[in-house]
Design a protein around this motif. Structure first.
Motif, short mmCIF file in Angstrom:
data_model
loop_
_atom_site.label_atom_id
_atom_site.label_comp_id
_atom_site.label_asym_id
_atom_site.label_seq_id
_atom_site.Cartn_x
_atom_site.Cartn_y
_atom_site.Cartn_z
N LEU A 203 0.82 -1.21 0.00
CA LEU A 203 0.00 0.00 0.00
C LEU A 203 0.85 1.26 0.00
N SER A 204 1.88 1.28 0.85
CA SER A 204 2.67 2.51 0.97
C SER A 204 3.50 2.76 -0.29
N LYS A 205 3.86 1.70 -0.96
CA LYS A 205 4.61 1.82 -2.22
C LYS A 205 3.77 2.59 -3.25
N GLN A 206 2.51 2.18 -3.40
CA GLN A 206 1.62 2.85 -4.36
C GLN A 206 1.40 4.31 -3.99
N ILE A 207 1.18 4.54 -2.70
CA ILE A 207 0.91 5.90 -2.24
C ILE A 207 2.14 6.80 -2.44
N HIS A 208 3.28 6.27 -2.08
CA HIS A 208 4.52 7.05 -2.20
C HIS A 208 4.80 7.39 -3.67
N ASP A 209 4.49 6.45 -4.51
CA ASP A 209 4.65 6.64 -5.95
C ASP A 209 3.84 7.86 -6.40
N LYS A 210 2.60 7.97 -5.91
CA LYS A 210 1.74 9.10 -6.27
C LYS A 210 2.28 10.40 -5.70
N LEU A 211 2.64 10.36 -4.43
CA LEU A 211 3.09 11.59 -3.76
C LEU A 211 4.37 12.15 -4.38
N THR A 212 5.17 11.28 -4.98
CA THR A 212 6.44 11.76 -5.54
C THR A 212 6.46 11.72 -7.07
N ASP A 213 5.29 11.63 -7.67
CA ASP A 213 5.18 11.56 -9.12
C ASP A 213 6.08 10.46 -9.72
N GLY A 214 6.16 9.36 -9.02
CA GLY A 214 6.90 8.21 -9.54
C GLY A 214 8.41 8.30 -9.44
N VAL A 215 8.91 9.36 -8.78
CA VAL A 215 10.36 9.54 -8.71
C VAL A 215 10.99 8.63 -7.66
N GLU A 216 10.23 8.38 -6.58
CA GLU A 216 10.81 7.58 -5.50
C GLU A 216 10.11 6.23 -5.35
N ASN A 217 10.93 5.20 -5.17
CA ASN A 217 10.40 3.87 -4.94
C ASN A 217 10.56 3.52 -3.46
N LEU A 218 9.42 3.36 -2.79
CA LEU A 218 9.46 3.08 -1.35
C LEU A 218 9.35 1.57 -1.10
N ASP A 219 10.20 1.09 -0.22
CA ASP A 219 10.14 -0.33 0.13
C ASP A 219 10.24 -0.47 1.65
N ILE A 270 12.96 2.01 3.06
CA ILE A 270 13.96 2.18 2.00
C ILE A 270 13.39 3.01 0.86
N ILE A 271 14.16 4.03 0.42
CA ILE A 271 13.76 4.78 -0.78
C ILE A 271 14.85 4.63 -1.82
N ASN A 272 14.46 4.22 -3.01
CA ASN A 272 15.42 3.99 -4.10
C ASN A 272 16.65 3.23 -3.60
N ASP A 273 16.41 2.14 -2.94
CA ASP A 273 17.44 1.20 -2.45
C ASP A 273 18.30 1.71 -1.29
N LEU A 274 18.00 2.89 -0.76
CA LEU A 274 18.79 3.37 0.38
C LEU A 274 17.91 3.51 1.63
N ASP A 275 18.47 3.16 2.76
CA ASP A 275 17.78 3.28 4.04
C ASP A 275 17.49 4.76 4.33
N VAL A 276 16.21 5.11 4.43
CA VAL A 276 15.84 6.53 4.60
C VAL A 276 16.33 7.10 5.91
N LYS A 277 16.38 6.24 6.93
CA LYS A 277 16.82 6.70 8.25
C LYS A 277 18.25 7.24 8.17
N LEU A 278 19.08 6.53 7.39
CA LEU A 278 20.48 6.91 7.31
C LEU A 278 20.78 7.90 6.19
N TYR A 279 20.12 7.70 5.04
CA TYR A 279 20.52 8.47 3.86
C TYR A 279 19.46 9.41 3.32
N GLY A 280 18.24 9.37 3.89
CA GLY A 280 17.17 10.19 3.33
C GLY A 280 17.30 11.65 3.71
#
Ligand code: ADP
Ligand code: MG
Length: 365
Positions: A203-219, A270-280
């Motif tokens: 669910l969050s993957k689809q939502i994040h895709d919308k919020l970022t116009d497809g630029v970010e892939n959330l995992d 994770i956003i675009n393969d990087l841990d958001v906590k550390l690199y976001g």
């Protein structure tokens, strides 16, 4: 579902207030420190019997008073229901659902569903694992009340096991009794968390895709010491957890604390393969937290078959206008409560149905 009205007495900075709400948008406007969040807090308490700001009920009772009351009526599955909470300063609270007292606090769960967004949600992404476990546990409990029982039992047994580990001479036979029941309860926790993370991830993957116009892939990844697969049986998880407890017994005795179990779980964002906590970036972290919360709303709708009530506490000023609009539009027809110190936000709702509540020093007009 939606909340129709709220009555509070001696609650925070309110003597008494009775509010009737709009089924769609409710805007609480006022300067800081006037009592806007207090209203959201009262609504939230009707859903899980606890505040989202404090674990100490005594803090909620108006200064100089002994008791508080919070009551509201909500509509779910086209039926009217009431929930009432009576707080006493140094005593247990009493809860009534449709005028009938409940004997366990846990019985309030799953009735009136609420999701709250606040600037503190950023902690979900930035802080340590315990923040994320708290999120997971609260959210699953709202949907599956028996999860709360497993968690309650697990924590109780864990406390007893840790107490035994603190002894100078550890009683191995006693420890074994605890290990059996701990792995039994723990296995349920693993199962429900695994299911929850699987759903939230999609669910969050689809939502994040919308919020970022497809630029970010959330995992989202479920991190636990035991590898839990979707189809694993309770029996199989229990026995692996039990084995692991046994294998770690010397280390637990040395550390005087239980280091294996779901109380050590985490989720990785994770956003675009990087841990958001550390690199976001700050912006990515904020959007990730919002995507997670929005996925929560969808999940409640999937499981409960009705949307929860959504509380947006002060998060508007943190978003640019485009994201504010995206957020409001993505909430569709859901009942929402928005607090803000800025009048300007009104224009986002111009084409929608809304009521304004002006909050000043514990008074609403
Ligand atoms: N137990 C209490 N009794 C009386 N006032 C309280 C209590 N707890 C908090 N307050 C008051 O409530 C106000 C904060 O309300 P809050 O809803 O957080 O404000 P805001 O409008 O900024 O969201 C503060 O003025 C604080 O002193
Ligand atoms: Mg506030």
């Amino acid at each position: 579902m939606y909340i129709e009205n709220l009555r509070i007495i001696n609650f925070r900075n309110y003597d008494e207030a009775y509010l009737k709400f709009n089924k769609h948008i409710n805007l609480l406007l006022g300067r800081n420190g006037q009592g806007k969040t207090n209203i959201l807090e009262a609504i939230y308490m009707l859903s899980i019997g606890k505040s989202f700001r404090t674990n100490k009920d005594g803090e909620i009772v108006k200064f100089g008073k002994e008791n508080s009351y919070i009551g509201g009526s909500y509509v779910k599955y086209s039926r009217n229901n009431t929930i009432e909470i009576g707080l006493r300063k140094n005593n247990k609270k009493g809860i009534k659902i449709n005028k009938v007292s409940i004997d366990k606090i846990g019985h309030i769960l799953g009735k009136f569903n609420v999701v709250v967004f606040s600037p503190e949600d950023l902690r979900l992404v930035k802080e340590g694992p315990s923040e994320r476990r708290k999120f997971i546990d609260r959210e699953i409990s709202q949907i599956i009340p028996k999860y709360y029982n497993h968690l309650y039992n697990y924590n109780k047994i864990l406390g007893q096991r840790n107490k035994v580990l603190k002894n100078v001479n550890v009683d191995a036979a006693l420890l074994d009794v605890f290990d059996d029941s701990l792995s039994n309860e723990g296995a349920w926790i693993y199962i429900y968390r695994r299911r929850f993370v699987d759903k939230i991830k999609m669910l969050s993957k689809q939502i994040h895709d919308k919020l970022t116009d497809g630029v970010e892939n959330l995992d989202i990844k479920y991190i636990s010491q035991i590898d839990i697969q979707r189809d694993d049986s309770h029996e199989s998880i229990k026995s692996r957890f039990y084995e692991k407890l046994k294998n770690n017994i010397q280390s637990d005795i040395m550390n005087k604390v239980t280091k294996i179990g779901p109380h050590r779980d985490d989720i990785q964002i994770i956003i675009n393969d990087l841990d958001v906590k550390l690199y976001g970036s700050q912006g990515q972290q904020r959007t990730a937290a919002i995507s997670l919360k929005l996925s929560q709303i969808e999940l409640i709708n999937e499981e409960v078959k009705e949307y929860p009530v959504v509380l947006l506490d002060d998060i508007f000023s943190e978003l640019d206008e485009k994201r504010q609009k995206l957020l409001i539009d993505s909430l569709g027809e859901i009942q929402i409560f928005i607090t803000s110190a800025e009048e300007g936000h009104k224009k986002i709702f111009e084409d929608k149905q809304y009521d304004i509540f002006r909050v000043e020093n514990g008074q609403i007009s």
